[in-house]
Motif scaffolding. Structure first.
Motif, mmCIF file in Angstrom:
data_model
loop_
_atom_site.group_PDB
_atom_site.id
_atom_site.type_symbol
_atom_site.label_atom_id
_atom_site.label_comp_id
_atom_site.label_asym_id
_atom_site.label_seq_id
_atom_site.Cartn_x
_atom_site.Cartn_y
_atom_site.Cartn_z
ATOM 1 N N ASP A 127 -52.270 18.894 35.951
ATOM 2 C CA ASP A 127 -53.662 19.255 35.704
ATOM 3 C C ASP A 127 -54.477 18.022 35.354
ATOM 4 O O ASP A 127 -55.537 17.757 35.946
ATOM 5 C CB ASP A 127 -53.718 20.287 34.575
ATOM 6 N N VAL A 128 -53.994 17.245 34.390
ATOM 7 C CA VAL A 128 -54.744 16.073 33.937
ATOM 8 C C VAL A 128 -54.847 15.037 35.052
ATOM 9 O O VAL A 128 -55.929 14.495 35.320
ATOM 10 C CB VAL A 128 -54.084 15.471 32.683
ATOM 11 N N MET A 129 -53.743 14.765 35.738
ATOM 12 C CA MET A 129 -53.769 13.736 36.767
ATOM 13 C C MET A 129 -54.629 14.139 37.960
ATOM 14 O O MET A 129 -55.302 13.291 38.566
ATOM 15 C CB MET A 129 -52.351 13.394 37.212
ATOM 16 N N SER A 130 -54.648 15.414 38.306
ATOM 17 C CA SER A 130 -55.491 15.844 39.424
ATOM 18 C C SER A 130 -56.970 15.710 39.070
ATOM 19 O O SER A 130 -57.793 15.296 39.900
ATOM 20 C CB SER A 130 -55.158 17.279 39.827
ATOM 21 N N ARG A 131 -57.309 16.028 37.829
ATOM 22 C CA ARG A 131 -58.697 15.849 37.394
ATOM 23 C C ARG A 131 -59.070 14.372 37.350
ATOM 24 O O ARG A 131 -60.209 13.988 37.655
ATOM 25 C CB ARG A 131 -58.902 16.502 36.028
ATOM 26 N N CYS A 132 -58.115 13.540 37.012
ATOM 27 C CA CYS A 132 -58.368 12.102 36.992
ATOM 28 C C CYS A 132 -58.522 11.538 38.404
ATOM 29 O O CYS A 132 -59.351 10.645 38.633
ATOM 30 C CB CYS A 132 -57.241 11.382 36.262
ATOM 31 N N GLN A 133 -57.741 12.036 39.338
ATOM 32 C CA GLN A 133 -57.897 11.589 40.718
ATOM 33 C C GLN A 133 -59.269 11.967 41.260
ATOM 34 O O GLN A 133 -59.910 11.189 41.983
ATOM 35 C CB GLN A 133 -56.791 12.164 41.600
ATOM 36 N N ALA A 134 -59.737 13.163 40.908
ATOM 37 C CA ALA A 134 -61.075 13.582 41.336
ATOM 38 C C ALA A 134 -62.132 12.674 40.730
ATOM 39 O O ALA A 134 -63.111 12.297 41.396
ATOM 40 C CB ALA A 134 -61.319 15.039 40.950
ATOM 41 N N CYS A 135 -61.953 12.297 39.465
ATOM 42 C CA CYS A 135 -62.911 11.405 38.810
ATOM 43 C C CYS A 135 -62.880 10.024 39.453
ATOM 44 O O CYS A 135 -63.917 9.361 39.578
ATOM 45 C CB CYS A 135 -62.631 11.324 37.315
ATOM 46 N N TRP A 136 -61.724 9.566 39.845
ATOM 47 C CA TRP A 136 -61.617 8.292 40.565
ATOM 48 C C TRP A 136 -62.468 8.323 41.828
ATOM 49 O O TRP A 136 -63.221 7.377 42.114
ATOM 50 C CB TRP A 136 -60.155 8.026 40.901
ATOM 51 N N GLN A 137 -62.380 9.411 42.575
ATOM 52 C CA GLN A 137 -63.189 9.541 43.788
ATOM 53 C C GLN A 137 -64.678 9.644 43.450
ATOM 54 O O GLN A 137 -65.521 8.971 44.058
ATOM 55 C CB GLN A 137 -62.743 10.757 44.591
ATOM 56 N N ASN A 138 -65.007 10.474 42.475
ATOM 57 C CA ASN A 138 -66.414 10.714 42.134
ATOM 58 C C ASN A 138 -67.094 9.483 41.540
ATOM 59 O O ASN A 138 -68.317 9.346 41.633
ATOM 60 C CB ASN A 138 -66.527 11.884 41.158
ATOM 61 N N SER A 139 -66.316 8.615 40.920
ATOM 62 C CA SER A 139 -66.885 7.428 40.274
ATOM 63 C C SER A 139 -66.810 6.196 41.158
ATOM 64 O O SER A 139 -67.138 5.082 40.702
ATOM 65 C CB SER A 139 -66.163 7.152 38.948
ATOM 66 N N GLY A 140 -66.390 6.363 42.385
ATOM 67 C CA GLY A 140 -66.267 5.209 43.266
ATOM 68 C C GLY A 140 -65.193 4.239 42.822
ATOM 69 O O GLY A 140 -65.287 3.040 43.071
ATOM 70 N N GLY A 141 -64.153 4.758 42.159
ATOM 71 C CA GLY A 141 -63.053 3.921 41.701
ATOM 72 C C GLY A 141 -63.242 3.312 40.337
ATOM 73 O O GLY A 141 -62.384 2.560 39.864
#
Length: 356
Positions: A127-141
């Protein structure tokens, strides 16, 4: 408060403190601030936050969580009621530490970093890592949980005698950046895998917020309504008994720590990221809030505070927005309905709220 634990018409108040709160205007180094706050038992120890004293005597539990001292404080509960809530919270914190803590060599994240893979990962980690991966994409890395090798490069550099205050060499930074990038993580229900040897995950930017949300859920289920929870970041539940909201202060990053604004909070979380409070060395301005794209400490702001409906979102986005350039903040804003407000303070102490 006489009935404490059980639901009734009487409002409940619990104050849970420890693991680092940035509440109350002082976005300082988390590990350093933990030792200060955990050593000071008392109401009003965090500037900008106020709550009433009274009721039955204070009950508290003191221990450790995520590598630091932790404390839970209860007002208005007798010994048996206090022990019941302490036991539930303590058990949950310990269970989640077994997943997220880099301080535990047998934790799930430590095993992942050591071997490069983890079979049958727990749902909480997914759960946490999937939300973090989405944030990585949304924040441009800008937000990237694979930053651990870069952090280690800086930490090892400044651990040496007479370390160059300018930090590691550009060659070493470029080489280390080959191990950074959430696109190099394979995330699945049966296995999590890091695609390159030497990669490592750190969830320090989100795990405390996640744990805070889990503790808040326990307190809600137990019937508590008016609470302040400090478990790495801050969640303000309900209000004062007289109807006033909980209030947090945002301070200047300058030495005077002047309170620049006060934020009313009700059923909202607050998290602050500020690099000036966590330098790698007293002889350097470089700090742990590293841009995973450039390999250097982010320098856009003195601090960024985020108000959100849940603590993990506040925790995660305070880091992301601190690293992101000011002209990129619109890229992330509409993608998080739980994101309510951000307060940006530059190094001169000038404050800007977003939305204005």
């Amino acid at each position: 408060m006489a009935d404490g634990w059980w639901p009734s018409m009487i409002s409940r108040r619990i104050i849970c403190s420890g693991i680092a709160a940035n509440m109350g205007a002082i976005p300082v180094n988390r590990r350093r601030f933990i030792s200060i706050s955990a050593a000071a038992i008392g109401v009003g120890m965090l500037p900008g936050v106020s709550w009433a004293q009274g009721g039955t005597p204070l009950r508290y539990w003191q221990g450790a969580a995520m590598g630091a001292k932790a404390q839970i404080q209860l007002y208005g509960a007798d010994e048996a009621q206090a022990e019941a809530v302490f036991r539930r919270c303590r058990t949950e914190i310990d269970r989640l530490e077994g997943i997220f803590s880099l301080y535990r060599p047998q934790s799930q994240i430590s095993r992942l970093n050591e071997t490069g893979f983890l079979d049958n990962p727990p749902l909480e980690l997914l759960d946490v890592m999937s939300r973090c991966q989405a944030c990585w994409q949304n924040s441009g890395g800008a937000f990237d949980i694979t930053i651990q090798p870069l952090w280690r490069l800086y930490a090892d550099h400044f651990a040496t005698a007479h370390a160059d205050p300018a930090g590691p060499s550009e060659a070493d930074i470029r080489q280390t950046l080959e191990l950074v990038g959430s696109d190099k993580v394979t995330l699945g229900s049966r296995r999590i895998e890091l695609q390159k040897p030497g990669m490592g995950i750190s969830l320090n930017g989100v795990a405390q917020g996640y744990i805070t949300d889990r503790v808040v859920a326990l307190l809600r289920a137990a019937g508590f309504e008016n609470c302040l929870v400090y478990m790495g970041e801050t969640y303000a539940m309900g209000q004062h008994d007289d109807g006033r909201p909980w209030t947090a202060g945002i301070s200047s990053p300058l030495r005077d720590r002047k309170v620049l604004a006060r934020l009313p909070l009700r059923d909202q979380a607050l998290a602050t990221s500020g690099g000036y409070g966590s330098p790698f060395s007293d002889q350097s301005r470089l700090h742990h809030l590293l841009d995973p794209r450039s390999g250097h400490s982010a320098t856009h702001y003195g601090s960024v505070s985020v108000v959100a409906r849940d603590t993990m979102t506040a925790d995660m986005l305070s880091t992301a927005l601190y690293v992101m350039a000011p002209d990129k903040r619109d890229d992330i804003w509409g993608k998080y309905p739980a994101l309510l407000k951000a307060v940006f303070v530059d190094e001169t102490g000038h404050l800007t709220s977003y939305p204005a």
